[in-house]
Design an enzyme around this catalytic site. Structure first.
Site, PDB file in Angstrom:
ATOM      1  N   THR A   1       0.657  -1.190   0.629  1.00 31.83           N
ATOM      2  CA  THR A   1       0.104  -0.281   0.335  1.00 31.83           C
ATOM      3  C   THR A   1       1.000   1.741  -0.021  1.00 31.83           C
ATOM      4  O   THR A   1       0.590   2.406  -0.457  1.00 31.83           O
ATOM      5  CB  THR A   1      -0.920   0.085   0.974  1.00 31.83           C
ATOM      6  OG1 THR A   1       0.339  -0.019   2.324  1.00 31.83           O
ATOM      7  CG2 THR A   1      -1.915  -1.416   1.622  1.00 31.83           C
TER       8      THR A   1
ATOM      9  N   ASP B   1      18.237  -0.636   4.116  1.00 37.15           N
ATOM     10  CA  ASP B   1      19.121  -1.505   3.968  1.00 37.15           C
ATOM     11  C   ASP B   1      20.556  -1.509   3.868  1.00 37.15           C
ATOM     12  O   ASP B   1      21.392  -2.343   4.203  1.00 37.15           O
ATOM     13  CB  ASP B   1      18.202  -2.027   2.691  1.00 37.15           C
ATOM     14  CG  ASP B   1      17.562  -3.235   2.865  1.00 37.15           C
ATOM     15  OD1 ASP B   1      16.657  -3.298   3.638  1.00 37.15           O
ATOM     16  OD2 ASP B   1      16.798  -3.726   1.550  1.00 37.15           O
TER      17      ASP B   1
END
Ligand code: PRP
Ligand code: URA
Length: 209
Positions: free
Chosen positions: A108, A203
């Site tokens: 989403t 990350d």
């Protein structure tokens, strides 16, 4: 409407180029985010009010400047905002640090809040929300909502890189919040990544995938 400041100091711009570079590994990425955050702290605190203090130098008495007024609170948005905290604390060692945990649902693209722990006196502090990336703006927008709901009155937002979509959302929903950026990029891709951006900040900072 919120003001948007792009901090165009050459050292900030130079380091952001290296942060963007896909060849920059985790160790160097972390160090660069730390250094850029310290340089941005220097710029974002330009308007701190000063007051006079009487001191004794070795030769006489002097009226000299010290920082006056409200205290500062740093609010990193987890995870990637954590990478900006130490650099800020280098210049603002007495700041308190509150944490807001949000992740962006990959389908989403909407933020999901999972953790909030703040200094008890946030309503008296000048808060600086830290997140390297302002993409759709959903995460920063929710973090600011969360702070205001708990009484925050003075908030700035500091990001390394933003997309126009994120700026628009903050300006519409939080016109009182000024935004400080290392750079303003072109657009978002279909997955909500900033183009050209730097990839996934969390990350790259923590070596995850
Ligand atoms: C990244 C980034 C921001 C958010 C920006 O976090 O650090 O918090 O995305 O995107 P938005 O402006 O569209 O909300 P992410 O959701 O990947 O979580 P993480 O830091 O835990 O990896
Ligand atoms: N979050 C990131 O870490 N990078 C982007 O480009 C967009 C959101």
């Amino acid at each position: 409407m919120s003001n948007v400041f792009i901090l165009d100091h050459p050292l900030i711009q130079h380091k952001i180029t290296h942060i963007r570079d896909v060849e920059t590994g985790t160790k160097m990425f972390r160090e660069l985010v730390d250094e850029v955050s310290m340089l941005m702290a220097f710029e974002i605190t330009r308007d701190l009010p000063l007051e006079k203090k009487t001191i004794n130098t070795p030769v006489t008495t002097a009226e000299s400047n010290v920082i006056a007024g409200k205290k500062i609170g740093l609010i990193p948005i987890l995870r990637a905002g954590l990478g900006m905290v130490d650099g800020m604390l280098e210049l603002l060692p007495s700041a308190k640090v509150g944490h807001i945990g949000l992740y962006r649902d990959p389908k989403t693209l909407l933020p999901v809040e999972y953790y909030v722990k703040l200094p008890t006196d946030i309503e008296e502090r000048d808060l600086i929300v830290l997140d390297p990336m302002l993409a759709t703006g959903g995460s920063a927008n929710d973090a600011i909502d969360s702070l205001k709901k708990r009484g925050a009155k003075s908030i700035k937002l500091m990001c390394l890189i933003a997309a126009p979509e994120g700026i628009k959302l903050i300006q519409e929903n939080h016109p009182d919040v000024d935004v400080y950026l290392g750079d303003l990029d072109e657009k978002l891709d279909e997955k909500g990544y900033i183009i050209p951006g730097l990839g996934d900040a969390g990350d790259r900072l923590f070596g995850t995938k």
